[in-house]
Motif scaffolding. Structure first.
Motif, short mmCIF file in Angstrom:
data_model
loop_
_atom_site.label_atom_id
_atom_site.label_comp_id
_atom_site.label_asym_id
_atom_site.label_seq_id
_atom_site.Cartn_x
_atom_site.Cartn_y
_atom_site.Cartn_z
N TYR A 164 4.12 -4.30 -3.03
CA TYR A 164 2.74 -4.49 -3.47
C TYR A 164 2.65 -4.21 -4.96
O TYR A 164 3.47 -3.49 -5.53
N THR A 204 -3.38 -5.76 -4.80
CA THR A 204 -4.49 -4.95 -4.33
C THR A 204 -4.93 -3.91 -5.32
O THR A 204 -4.11 -3.36 -6.07
N PRO A 234 -8.29 -16.83 3.77
CA PRO A 234 -7.13 -16.59 4.63
C PRO A 234 -7.01 -17.59 5.78
O PRO A 234 -5.90 -17.97 6.16
N LEU A 255 -0.66 -11.92 -1.59
CA LEU A 255 -1.87 -11.80 -0.78
C LEU A 255 -2.74 -10.63 -1.23
O LEU A 255 -2.25 -9.50 -1.40
N ASP A 256 -4.03 -10.90 -1.38
CA ASP A 256 -4.99 -9.83 -1.60
C ASP A 256 -5.18 -9.09 -0.28
O ASP A 256 -4.93 -9.65 0.80
N ILE A 257 -5.62 -7.84 -0.36
CA ILE A 257 -5.88 -7.10 0.87
C ILE A 257 -7.33 -7.27 1.32
O ILE A 257 -7.63 -7.64 2.45
N ASP A 286 -6.39 -15.22 -2.28
CA ASP A 286 -7.32 -14.20 -2.82
C ASP A 286 -8.69 -14.84 -2.88
O ASP A 286 -8.83 -16.00 -3.28
N THR A 315 -8.64 -9.76 6.60
CA THR A 315 -8.03 -8.99 5.51
C THR A 315 -6.61 -9.49 5.25
O THR A 315 -6.01 -10.19 6.07
N GLY A 316 -6.08 -9.10 4.10
CA GLY A 316 -4.71 -9.47 3.79
C GLY A 316 -3.72 -8.87 4.78
O GLY A 316 -2.69 -9.47 5.07
N MET A 359 1.76 -7.85 -1.74
CA MET A 359 0.32 -7.60 -1.63
C MET A 359 -0.23 -7.34 -3.04
O MET A 359 0.37 -6.59 -3.82
#
Lengths: 117, 327
Positions: free
Chosen positions: B104, B85, B34, B54-56, B7, B62-63, B83
């Motif tokens: 998510y 987000t 990333p 993972l963040d988007i 992130d 992007t994630g 995810m």
């Protein structure tokens, strides 16, 4: 998570970091608004507001986890208004731009209230 | 578990470190870029991760793009991905699951919710030692588990990778559960079943059966290209899917189109003997008026519906007087 959850000590440190960043963020938001309003170039205004939406996105993503639920909700609403402006073909609409700037200014005021609390 | 969190927001990374430490018994590695995460994953000296958070929305990548890259690494094709987000619109959620996400959670986190999701991912990580369904276009020798020819039960869900619009069965359940009722409004559940799948399961080797499942998935995906849907292989020769509000599957047309494509697909076993694979379609059911707690049941209903359709077809083959689809 509620900031007052006594089973999770140590959030105070993270909350302090959040507030430190908030103090910088609201000033950056103010700059974004001024830049957007003071340019005749719609693309330049768009870039300023895109930067503002990124700042608002970060605030909305973490504020609620640290006990600042209302601030997080306000950031989310403000971000939505910015994205609504950026997603439409109304970038030449001065009135809409002013509305968005007004929303961001309101949010900046919310940040100041939180920081002064 | 060894968990990798990516992130670009340092506050989020601090929160994750704080929460995951409180959950106990997990080791969390945090990365704010990333690209650095990918370097870490490709480092043969680095620890193997059991789960990703993972963040988007991140700069540089992007994630969702990161998930796609992770799934291309042979040792991480099946690793659970959660995810993180604030992007709750269906477009981003669909894209995340299509890229290979398992689940998510929305920001801001609620600590008990995050704990529950990580516990679920841990259960998936433990169970993911089961054999994987190969994909002929991307299967590599290093990714093929040594135990691939171990027998599998007919009704085991298998993961199908690198087939557009196909997601893992666990991910499909999470997708249904997490999407709010409003976001699923107008969606349609639908299903397809491989006819005579028991006979195929008994006559093919595990590897051949795995390959068949993946190949049929690929035919379905190619036939339905351009349609908005997510689908999963649920075991027992049954594929269940959720079509978005922009596409309403027409059952008869769907079945005929896919069967035509299957007849042209030249499917064969390892000895080169042609496999005449056909599917039957279950009922397509709109989710518009479903209560939230029954939307997940729609997957089970779709499964049963396709099973029934296959059974009816088999019975009709032996009925001299039956006048109906010969598909």
């Amino acid at each position: 998570m509620k900031a007052t959850d006594s089973t999770l000590p140590g959030l105070e440190r993270i909350r302090a970091h959040f507030l430190e960043r908030l103090a910088t963020s609201y000033q950056e938001l103010s700059t974004c608004v001024i830049d957007a309003l003071n340019t005749a170039n719609p693309d330049s205004a768009g870039r300023s507001l895109t930067k503002a939406s990124t700042i608002l996105h970060k605030i909305s993503g973490s504020a609620g986890s640290l006990g600042f639920e209302e601030l997080g909700d306000a950031a989310r609403r403000c971000e939505a208004s910015v994205l609504g402006y950026l997603d439409t073909s109304t970038r030449h609409d001065k009135k809409r731009l002013e509305d968005v700037a007004f929303n961001i200014s309101d949010f900046v005021y919310d940040c100041i209230i939180v920081l002064d609390a | 578990m060894q968990i990798l969190a990516v992130d670009d927001d340092p506050i989020i990374l601090e929160l994750l470190q704080h929460f995951v430490t409180a959950f106990g018994d997990h080791v969390l590695t945090i990365v704010d870029c990333p690209l650095d995460a990918l370097d870490l994953l490709c480092d043969s000296n680095a620890v193997h991760f059991d789960c990703f958070l993972l963040d988007i929305q991140m700069p540089k990548m992007t994630g969702i793009e990161l998930v796609e890259k992770i799934r291309q690494i042979p040792t991480y094709v099946d690793t659970p991905v959660l995810m993180l987000t604030a992007m709750t619109d269906r477009t981003h959620i669909d894209a995340a699951f299509k890229a290979g996400a398992t689940d998510y959670v929305t920001k801001p986190f609620e600590v008990n919710e995050l704990r529950g999701r990580i516990n679920l991912l841990e259960a998936i990580a433990v169970s993911s030692s089961r054999p994987l369904a190969p994909n002929s276009s991307s299967w590599s020798a290093e990714a093929q588990p040594l135990a691939f020819n171990d027998p599998i039960a007919l009704h085991d869900p298998l993961s199908v990778y690198d087939v557009e619009n196909f997601i893992d069965h666990a991910a499909m359940e999470n997708y249904i559960i997490r999407l709010s009722r409003s976001k699923l409004f107008g969606s349609t559940s639908f299903s397809l079943g491989i006819r005579a799948v028991e006979m195929l399961h008994n006559s093919l080797t595990p590897y051949e059966f795995h390959s068949l499942i993946a190949d049929v998935a690929e035919v379905i995906s190619d036939t339905l290209k351009g349609c908005g849907f997510l689908m999963t292989y649920a075991g027992g020769g049954i594929y269940v899917g959720i079509a978005d509000c922009n596409w309403r599957p027409q059952t008869e047309h769907l079945m005929d189109s896919i069967n035509i494509a299957l007849s042209q697909a030249d499917l064969a076993d390892n000895a080169g003997a042609r496999l005449e694979i056909r599917v039957s379609a279950g009922r397509a059911v709109r989710l518009a008026w479903k209560a939230s707690d029954s939307i997940l049941e729609s997957l089970a209903d779709a499964y049963t519906s396709a099973e029934d359709a296959c059974q009816i077809f088999e019975e009709s083959r032996n009925d001299f007087w039956f006048v109906g689809k010969t598909g």
